[in-house]
Design an enzyme around this catalytic site. Structure first.
Site, mmCIF file in Angstrom:
data_model
loop_
_atom_site.group_PDB
_atom_site.id
_atom_site.type_symbol
_atom_site.label_atom_id
_atom_site.label_comp_id
_atom_site.label_asym_id
_atom_site.label_seq_id
_atom_site.Cartn_x
_atom_site.Cartn_y
_atom_site.Cartn_z
ATOM 1 C CG ASP A 228 4.142 12.248 5.506
ATOM 2 O OD1 ASP A 228 3.759 11.737 6.570
ATOM 3 O OD2 ASP A 228 5.074 13.056 5.415
ATOM 4 C CB CYS B 194 29.245 20.688 30.946
ATOM 5 S SG CYS B 194 27.460 20.936 30.862
ATOM 6 C CE LYS C 279 4.683 5.195 6.760
ATOM 7 N NZ LYS C 279 4.788 6.623 7.008
ATOM 8 C CB CYS D 214 27.090 22.889 34.928
ATOM 9 S SG CYS D 214 27.897 21.314 34.596
ATOM 10 C CB CYS E 181 24.756 19.584 34.992
ATOM 11 S SG CYS E 181 24.573 20.165 33.291
ATOM 12 C CE1 TYR F 273 -3.583 2.813 8.209
ATOM 13 C CE2 TYR F 273 -3.615 4.399 6.410
ATOM 14 C CZ TYR F 273 -3.324 4.085 7.725
ATOM 15 O OH TYR F 273 -2.778 5.035 8.543
ATOM 16 C CE LYS G 282 8.772 6.142 6.324
ATOM 17 N NZ LYS G 282 9.470 6.945 7.319
ATOM 18 C CD GLU H 114 -2.461 -1.200 2.786
ATOM 19 O OE1 GLU H 114 -2.166 -0.359 3.664
ATOM 20 O OE2 GLU H 114 -3.280 -2.110 2.973
ATOM 21 C CB CYS I 112 28.038 17.151 31.551
ATOM 22 S SG CYS I 112 27.898 18.050 33.087
HETATM 23 S S1 IVH Z 1 -0.638 0.567 8.882
HETATM 24 C C1 IVH Z 1 0.092 -1.628 12.598
HETATM 25 N N1 IVH Z 1 -0.935 1.394 6.427
HETATM 26 O O1 IVH Z 1 2.226 5.259 8.682
HETATM 27 C C2 IVH Z 1 -0.293 -0.859 11.412
HETATM 28 N N2 IVH Z 1 -0.021 2.924 8.002
HETATM 29 O O2 IVH Z 1 4.417 4.463 10.604
HETATM 30 C C3 IVH Z 1 0.194 0.547 11.435
HETATM 31 N N3 IVH Z 1 0.482 5.133 7.094
HETATM 32 O O3 IVH Z 1 0.779 6.134 11.736
HETATM 33 C C4 IVH Z 1 -0.296 1.409 10.374
HETATM 34 N N4 IVH Z 1 -0.199 4.703 5.046
HETATM 35 O O4 IVH Z 1 -0.070 7.306 9.646
HETATM 36 C C5 IVH Z 1 -0.513 1.723 7.665
HETATM 37 N N5 IVH Z 1 -1.283 1.975 4.238
HETATM 38 C C6 IVH Z 1 -0.876 2.304 5.448
HETATM 39 C C7 IVH Z 1 -0.370 3.580 5.767
HETATM 40 C C8 IVH Z 1 0.059 3.857 7.065
HETATM 41 C C9 IVH Z 1 0.305 5.617 5.855
HETATM 42 C C10 IVH Z 1 1.055 5.864 8.230
HETATM 43 C C11 IVH Z 1 0.144 5.948 9.431
HETATM 44 C C12 IVH Z 1 0.915 5.372 10.573
HETATM 45 C C13 IVH Z 1 2.307 5.398 10.066
HETATM 46 C C14 IVH Z 1 3.074 4.241 10.663
#
Ligand code: IVH
Length: 716
Positions: free
Chosen positions: A133, A435, A131, A438, A459, A256, A341, A129, A453
């Site tokens: 943001d 440090c 991802k 301090c 401190c 999802y 990523k 899927e 430190c």
């Molecule tokens: S699954 C245990 N599916 O990624 C399952 N997350 O790092 C956890 N996110 O907070 C989430 N697309 O905001 C899942 N297809 C997707 C996603 C997704 C984006 C984000 C989500 C989550 C973060 C996890």
């Protein structure tokens, strides 16, 4: 009044019944608040109290017109001062581990095979899927009706944004049958790129108009935020106190995942996504089953720029839900999913200065201060330089032009110097040996790359960092006691140790004299009382949070949990740590035998408890705070609840990791060595001395088949 179960589901209530019950709940909850906060004499358990609060919220969510002026959800303690009620997720919202390269993904898949004892040739099917943001949300459906929605928050508790979510057209209010009686559905709220560009332009325009009004002395109207990226725009739009503002923003939602559910309505993730579609959710149309992740990853990387929305990688989830359930979680991430990523974005900028920050354990951490640069969707001015050796290795000097990279939500990093051969370059960077906070010597011990430190308690930087950690979300989570307030309270001399926080109520009059804290402008009047209420609300906390909050080196949230589960009360833990100072003592061996607690952690703990000043600070704190004992899990629940278990030899039908994870989930303590405190030894093939020792001590020995049966695995 009692916290008895109320028979009617909220949606079965008539309006008159709902109004009547909300009035009763307001009175009842206020009564318990007073008993708890003012008289220190709670009459109901926390769980019963939470049930009342949840019931109140559930009714309010269905009858928003009936929310009372004195509603518990509006009061401090129950609701954050900023205006959103808190909402506890039924199942925690987790994060994902990251992969950055094909090897990371292969290791992820190999770990799954090892855990499930699958042969290497068994193909694993994942659903990929994109991802996005955006902002993850948790949507609660009861009897097929949407009743509540919340932001992720800290994963355990978010903000109740139900009215705002109701403005999203992608959110079905009712699910067509069949559906489980109760189900949490998770998804991502986001803004398309084109909508973002248009929205940003509108906000810029609105800001310019506001500035013009300001210049001409006219009425200003509400503040205007210009979002820097789509995620920021989605977050700002969703967290509006006025839902009509959210309604005017172009937000979308892709569903999802599943949280808590009274019944699991699918057998694979792919079928789950089909079901979501049938229920009327939007599911990302690019979600696809794959056996070849690398290929899909390449494809998405090349199509990324053409998508309508921004993505920062691909999430891969194991398709079979029964396998997902067996795999479970480590820490905050599932073993069955990973976020792969895309490569980090890079940019160049000038290094203006190197700042040294002093952490709570005294570590001196260098940070780059840079000319602002836009990278990975945000403007950054600071980046990590890791440590002294890294700066020397990359020969980073002030005034250099540096390459910077930022991957998704990761802290920006300095990759290297671009113009190292320019003639007018300054001298190499000299890392401080004193440090900066301090003036104490800062030293490196043994192999440690970190310079620390030696100021300890004198401190101020360490003190402030320890206090920040103590009050932070994962630890005591004290509402209203953020970074800024801690700094001020420390500077004013009111708070030097954690216990001082609980003595602040003696200084209320003084705090009200401070600028911005008094009875002056709107919103200020309550600052002090809100803060004090936030503090009072934490006089009872789960033991693991308390331990984490102490800020002992190497005791992160995960280790704190292991210790809490093992020792079960702060008194017991404290006593055992004192005994454990003696090498070879039984207490020391016990500590060493806790699964997950290695020797370095054990040493750190024992050293902490060997310091008189730490014990004094702890005991002082315990005059105000009660860490809740960890009840041995309900013994009726499983044969292993509260029992100490040792595995030895090779298991044939289960991997060691899965066997241990299941035993722990059933409340067992898994330890490494057999002693008279061990309750069970599970013996696999070729078991050696541990099996013999069990026999000698008369400890109960289980075969693998017996373990499977007691742990509730299906017979093989
Ligand atoms: S699954 C245990 N599916 O990624 C399952 N997350 O790092 C956890 N996110 O907070 C989430 N697309 O905001 C899942 N297809 C997707 C996603 C997704 C984006 C984000 C989500 C989550 C973060 C996890």
């Amino acid at each position: 009044m009692s916290a008895s179960l109320r028979p009617l589901a909220p949606e079965a209530l008539t309006e008159a019944q709902a109004a009547e019950e909300l009035a009763a709940l307001a009175g009842e909850i206020a009564h318990h608040d007073r008993a708890y906060h003012e008289r220190d004499a709670p009459e109901v358990s926390d769980a019963e109290y939470d049930m009342l609060v949840r019931r109140n919220r559930a009714i309010e969510a269905l009858f928003p017109d009936l929310i009372r002026a004195d509603s518990p959800s509006r009061r401090v303690g129950a609701a954050p001062a900023e205006g959103f009620a808190k909402s506890r997720h039924l199942a925690p919202m987790l994060s994902l581990d990251n992969a950055f390269a094909p090897e990371d993904f292969l290791e992820f898949a190999a770990r799954i095979r090892r855990f499930l004892s699958l042969p290497a040739e068994e193909p694993l099917r994942f659903v990929a899927e994109p991802k996005i943001d955006g902002l993850s949300v948790n949507l609660l459906y009861e009897h097929g009706r949407f009743v509540k929605g919340a932001t992720r928050g800290d994963g355990v508790e978010g903000e109740d944004i139900t009215p705002n979510l109701l403005t999203l057209k992608d959110l079905p209010r009712e699910l067509p049958a069949p559906f489980p009686e109760l189900i949490e559905i998770r998804g991502e709220v986001f803004m398309d790129r084109a909508d973002f560009v248009k929205f940003r332009a509108e906000q810029e325009q609105a800001l310019a108009e506001r500035e013009a009004r300001k210049a001409s002395g006219g009425k200003l109207g509400p503040a205007v935020n210009v979002p820097v990226n789509p995620r920021n725009a989605a977050a700002g739009s969703l967290r509006q106190l006025d839902p009509t503002i959210t309604a005017s923003r172009p937000l979308k939602l892709f569903a999802y995942a599943m949280g808590q559910a009274s019944a699991i309505p699918a057998d694979t993730h792919e079928h789950w996504l089909d079901l979501l579609r049938r229920w009327g959710f939007s599911v990302n149309p690019l979600s696809t089953p794959v056996t070849e992740a690398a290929e899909f990853q390449r494809k998405m990387a090349s199509e990324r720029a053409a998508l309508a929305y921004e993505i920062d990688g691909v999430v891969y989830k194991l398709d079979r839900l029964d396998w997902q359930a067996r795999l479970g979680f480590v820490g905050r991430a599932p073993r069955w999913a990973i976020a792969w990523k895309f490569p980090a974005e890079q940019a160049r900028t000038r290094l203006l200065a190197i700042e040294i920050q002093v952490g709570r354990t005294g570590a001196l951490t260098p940070r780059a201060v840079m000319a602002p640069v836009f990278v990975g969707g945000v403007t950054v001015t600071h980046a990590t330089l890791h440590n002294e050796d890294e700066i020397a290795r990359k020969d980073i000097r002030i005034g250099d032009t540096i390459t910077l990279q930022r991957a998704g939500d990761v802290i920006p990093q300095v990759v290297g110097v671009v113009d190292a051969d320019r003639p007018d370059r300054g001298p190499p960077y000299a890392f401080p040996t004193l440090c900066p906070a301090c003036g104490s010597h800062a030293v490196r011990e043994g192999e440690d790359v970190v310079r620390r430190c030696t100021g300890g308690l004198i401190c101020p930087a360490q003190t402030v960092e320890r206090l920040k950690h103590f009050a932070s979300r994962g630890a005591m989570d004290i509402e209203g006691l953020g970074e800024e307030n801690i700094l001020l309270l420390h500077e004013e001399g009111l708070v030097k140790s954690p216990a001082d926080i609980f003595r602040l109520k003696d200084h209320a009059a003084r705090m009200r004299q401070w600028e911005g804290w008094g009875k002056g402008a709107k919103g200020e009047a309550k600052k002090v009382s809100n803060l004090l209420a936030g503090i009072e609300a934490r006089r009872r906390v789960p033991l693991e949070r308390f331990l984490f909050g102490l800020g002992i080196r190497r005791i992160g949230a995960q280790n704190a949990k292991l210790l809490a589960r093992h020792y079960q009360s702060i008194g017991h833990l404290r006593a055992r740590m004192l005994e454990a100072r003696i090498l070879g003592s039984e207490a020391r061996e016990e500590l060493g035998s806790i699964q997950g607690i290695g020797p370095a952690i054990a040493t750190e703990l024992v050293e902490f408890f060997a310091e008189t000043h730490n014990l004094d600070a702890l005991d002082d704190l315990l005059r105000y705070v009660t860490p809740e004992d960890v009840a041995g899990l309900d013994a009726g629940d499983s044969a292993f609840a509260g029992k100490a278990l040792v595995f030895t030899g090779t298991l044939e039908t289960l991997s060691r990791a899965e066997a241990e994870a299941r035993a722990e989930a059933l409340g067992a303590k898994v330890t490494k060595s057999v002693s008279k405190k061990t309750d069970f030894v599970v013996v696999g093939a070729d078991a050696g001395s541990k099996a013999a020792k069990a026999a000698e001590l008369g400890v109960r020995v289980l075969t693998e088949a017996e373990f499977r049966e007691l742990a509730g695995f299906p017979a093989t």
